[in-house]
Design an enzyme around this catalytic site. Structure first.
Site, PDB file in Angstrom:
ATOM      1  N   LYS A 291      20.375 -13.324 -58.537  1.00 47.55           N
ATOM      2  CA  LYS A 291      21.340 -13.986 -57.652  1.00 47.55           C
ATOM      3  C   LYS A 291      22.488 -14.578 -58.467  1.00 47.55           C
ATOM      4  CE  LYS A 291      18.092 -15.525 -54.047  1.00 47.55           C
ATOM      5  NZ  LYS A 291      18.704 -14.786 -52.942  1.00 47.55           N
TER       6      LYS A 291
ATOM      7  N   ASP B 270      15.429  -8.747 -54.990  1.00 48.83           N
ATOM      8  CA  ASP B 270      15.722  -9.999 -54.288  1.00 48.83           C
ATOM      9  C   ASP B 270      15.215  -9.971 -52.840  1.00 48.83           C
ATOM     10  OD1 ASP B 270      16.648 -12.560 -53.998  1.00 48.83           O
ATOM     11  OD2 ASP B 270      18.771 -12.013 -53.832  1.00 48.83           O
TER      12      ASP B 270
ATOM     13  N   ARG C 142       9.596 -10.222 -48.068  1.00 47.99           N
ATOM     14  CA  ARG C 142       8.895  -9.237 -47.228  1.00 47.99           C
ATOM     15  C   ARG C 142       7.762  -8.557 -47.970  1.00 47.99           C
ATOM     16  NH1 ARG C 142      14.493  -6.220 -46.149  1.00 47.99           N
ATOM     17  NH2 ARG C 142      15.130  -8.371 -46.421  1.00 47.99           N
TER      18      ARG C 142
HETATM   19  N1  BES Z   1      15.171 -16.285 -50.200  1.00 49.84           N
HETATM   20  C1  BES Z   1      16.195 -15.360 -49.889  1.00 49.84           C
HETATM   21  C2  BES Z   1      16.868 -15.643 -48.541  1.00 49.84           C
HETATM   22  C3  BES Z   1      17.648 -16.930 -48.444  1.00 49.84           C
HETATM   23  C4  BES Z   1      19.008 -16.930 -48.621  1.00 49.84           C
HETATM   24  C5  BES Z   1      17.013 -18.097 -48.107  1.00 49.84           C
HETATM   25  C6  BES Z   1      19.733 -18.104 -48.492  1.00 49.84           C
HETATM   26  C7  BES Z   1      17.735 -19.294 -47.974  1.00 49.84           C
HETATM   27  C8  BES Z   1      19.103 -19.282 -48.159  1.00 49.84           C
HETATM   28  C9  BES Z   1      15.627 -13.944 -49.827  1.00 49.84           C
HETATM   29  O1  BES Z   1      14.586 -13.684 -50.707  1.00 49.84           O
HETATM   30  C10 BES Z   1      16.727 -13.015 -50.197  1.00 49.84           C
HETATM   31  O2  BES Z   1      17.165 -13.080 -51.312  1.00 49.84           O
HETATM   32  N2  BES Z   1      17.140 -12.178 -49.252  1.00 49.84           N
HETATM   33  C11 BES Z   1      18.174 -11.244 -49.494  1.00 49.84           C
HETATM   34  C12 BES Z   1      17.799  -9.935 -48.819  1.00 49.84           C
HETATM   35  C13 BES Z   1      18.692  -8.798 -49.188  1.00 49.84           C
HETATM   36  C14 BES Z   1      18.513  -8.433 -50.647  1.00 49.84           C
HETATM   37  C15 BES Z   1      18.354  -7.637 -48.307  1.00 49.84           C
HETATM   38  C16 BES Z   1      19.464 -11.800 -48.913  1.00 49.84           C
HETATM   39  O3  BES Z   1      19.432 -12.442 -47.869  1.00 49.84           O
HETATM   40  O4  BES Z   1      20.512 -11.612 -49.539  1.00 49.84           O
HETATM   41 ZN    ZN Z   2      13.452 -15.308 -51.237  1.00 51.73          ZN
HETATM   42 MN    MN Z   3      15.245 -13.121 -52.597  1.00 53.00          MN
END
Ligand code: BES
Ligand code: ZN
Ligand code: MN
Length: 507
Positions: free
Chosen positions: A283, A353, A357
């Site tokens: 990230k 990331d 899931r």
């Molecule tokens: N933990 C994150 C989602 C998240 C984002 C929670 C902001 C709280 C605040 C999750 O693991 C993630 O990184 N999701 C990705 C999915 C994507 C790679 C399809 C996302 O939302 O960017």
């Molecule tokens: Zn996450």
């Molecule tokens: Mn993530």
């Protein structure tokens, strides 16, 4: 520092039919007020029957002198020499009595509690309007997290320790209602404590140990699978996500067995990523520290099964909680790796990331082995949830009927989840060229729903299920509002408990 504390301790709650007679300068009286009816009229005290008429006149006179209008969530502090309290904190409910839902009372109580400034004892007449909402709001609004403050910045006072709620009757049923409200607020605070504990101190093994201790303290059956047991039993998703970290993953199972004859069985699953760097698909640095909240689903699920036991719900409630830290390293999984989820479905990990899931799919399959009637899974799953619904509105997906029931109950308790669809065609976006599924789609469209579509593949036939995405709502990064301070919110603990109670009552 006191971070080895015995867990959250709620203020004591008692109910009384009238204001205690003994003078007490340390006590604050919290009263609801309403807008006057004509233009220049100032606020009037609501639920005033608990107070001496002269004292009410005195309070209203002081409010008038200060120009307090009683607008929603406005707080005004006045002195009332006729009453045996140090001061009176008036909180506005606005004009329109029709709008005084439990949530309005809860928020008013929360705002009042946040403005107490170190007061340790309150008496309130807000409970004359809605006892449970008043108690919940006061406890939640007074919540604070001080485990990591040294004497340099720790508060000098103990915070709110005692609530006396005035009610027309003080029968045992009323007392039960007050203690139910306190138990629910305690569960929310417990979830908040978990979320607020930093990733330095809350990593999978530590999280599992704390969940185990809490579960045992409330008579739950506890099982913890460590990384060896997870690998041996084929939990490829949890192992894959956890293998980049020097702090290995865990799977915690907590069971409340309260079902009598014909009692229902409910599975709870919560995402427990103790920190989400994104892994090799790392990230950006900005706001990465918010990912301390990526175990908010796990926190809420653990708190919910505990309060189900405390309230002796006549149901079996089994929480299945996968815990891992998503880190980049030479042992981390790579984009393009293929893993096998628990139960045998293979997945191409196109983006490390999208780790939630992966751990949840394993946990959902495991949870379904118990043959539950219902399954509620909750997770800080997608940034797309926040894009679609904002920071305060969880998205609920799942089987149509149960999804709508969960959303409706969430509205009732003020957590305000909203139903979202899982359009059939999204499944095609998760096709992989090498495995049964890919963990992400190739497009930016409908990210929240794509994640829900992925999870649906792992729910056993015939189980009514709901997936609650709380990416934004689990963690308040804005200013405090209502009974919600900065940091962990405890959402959706109250939604899940309301669903459990509803299933206990109606099947
Ligand atoms: N933990 C994150 C989602 C998240 C984002 C929670 C902001 C709280 C605040 C999750 O693991 C993630 O990184 N999701 C990705 C999915 C994507 C790679 C399809 C996302 O939302 O960017
Ligand atoms: Zn996450
Ligand atoms: Mn993530």
């Amino acid at each position: 520092m006191s971070h080895a504390s015995a867990g959250y301790q709620a203020p004591s709650v008692s109910v009384a039919a009238s204001l205690p007679k003994r003078a007490d300068d340390a006590t604050v009286l919290i009263v609801p007020i309403v807008n006057g009816t004509d233009d220049d009229a100032t606020a009037a005290v609501v639920a005033s029957s608990f107070l001496d008429a002269k004292a009410v006149t005195e309070i209203e006179g002081a409010l008038k002198a200060l120009g307090a209008k009683g607008g929603t969530e406005q707080v005004t502090r006045v002195v009332a020499p006729l009453l045996p309290v140090g001061s009176v904190l008036a909180v506005g409910l606005g004009k329109d009595r029709e709008t005084w839902t439990p949530e309005v009372i809860r928020r008013a109580a929360g705002v009042a509690a946040r403005s107490l400034n170190g007061t340790e004892a309150v008496v309130t007449t807000l409970s004359g309007l809605d006892l449970e909402a008043a108690v919940e709001g006061l406890i939640l609004g007074s919540y604070r997290f001080t485990d990591f403050r040294s004497d340099k910045t720790a508060p000098k006072d103990a915070g709110l320790r005692a609530i006396t709620a005035l009610t027309a009757d003080t029968k045992p049923k009323t007392k039960d209602a007050a203690s139910r409200a306190a138990d629910i607020a305690t569960a929310v605070a417990t979830a908040r404590d978990f979320v607020n504990t930093p990733p330095s101190h809350l990593f999978p093994d530590e999280f599992a140990k704390r969940a185990e201790a809490l579960g045992k303290a409330f008579g739950l059956d506890v099982e913890v699978l460590d990384d060896k047991a997870l690998a041996k039993n084929g939990y490829g998703g949890i192992i894959g996500v956890g293998k980049g970290s020097s702090r290995p993953p865990r799977l915690v199972r907590l069971a409340h067995r309260g079902a009598k004859r014909k009692g229902k069985k409910v599975a709870l699953v919560g995402k427990g990523i103790t920190f989400d760097t994104g892994g090799i698909s790392i990230k950006p640095a900005a706001n990465m520290h918010h990912m301390t909240s990526d175990m908010g689903g796990a926190a809420a699920v653990i708190a919910t099964v505990v309060v189900a036991a405390k309230q002796k719900l006549p149901l079996d409630v089994i929480a299945t909680v996968p815990m891992a830290e998503n880190m980049p390293s030479s042992t981390a999984q790579r984009p393009g790796d293929v893993l096998t989820q628990y139960g045998g479905i293979t997945v191409e990990v196109l983006n490390t990331d999208a780790e939630g899931r992966l751990i949840l799919a394993d946990a959902i399959v495991r949870a379904c082995e118990d043959k539950p009637d219902y399954l509620i899974e909750t997770s800080t799953l997608t940034g797309a949830q926040t894009v679609a619904l904002g920071a305060r509105t969880p998205g609920v997906m799942g089987s149509d009927e149960f999804r709508d029931r969960v959303a409706a109950l969430s509205q009732e308790v003020g957590e305000n989840a909203w139903p979202m669809p899982l359009p059939e065609e999204l499944k095609d976006d998760l096709k992989s060229t090498v495995a049964d599924l890919a963990n992400v789609s190739g497009s930016r469209y409908a990210g929240m729903l794509v994640a829900g579509t992925y999870l649906r593949e792992f729910v056993a036939e015939g189980v009514a299920w709901a997936h609650i995405d709380i990416a934004g709502p689990a963690y308040n990064t804005g200013g405090p509002w209502g009974y919600t301070g900065k940091g962990g919110t405890g959402v959706p603990t109250r939604t899940m408990f309301a669903v459990l109670e509803d299933i206990a009552a109606h099947g």
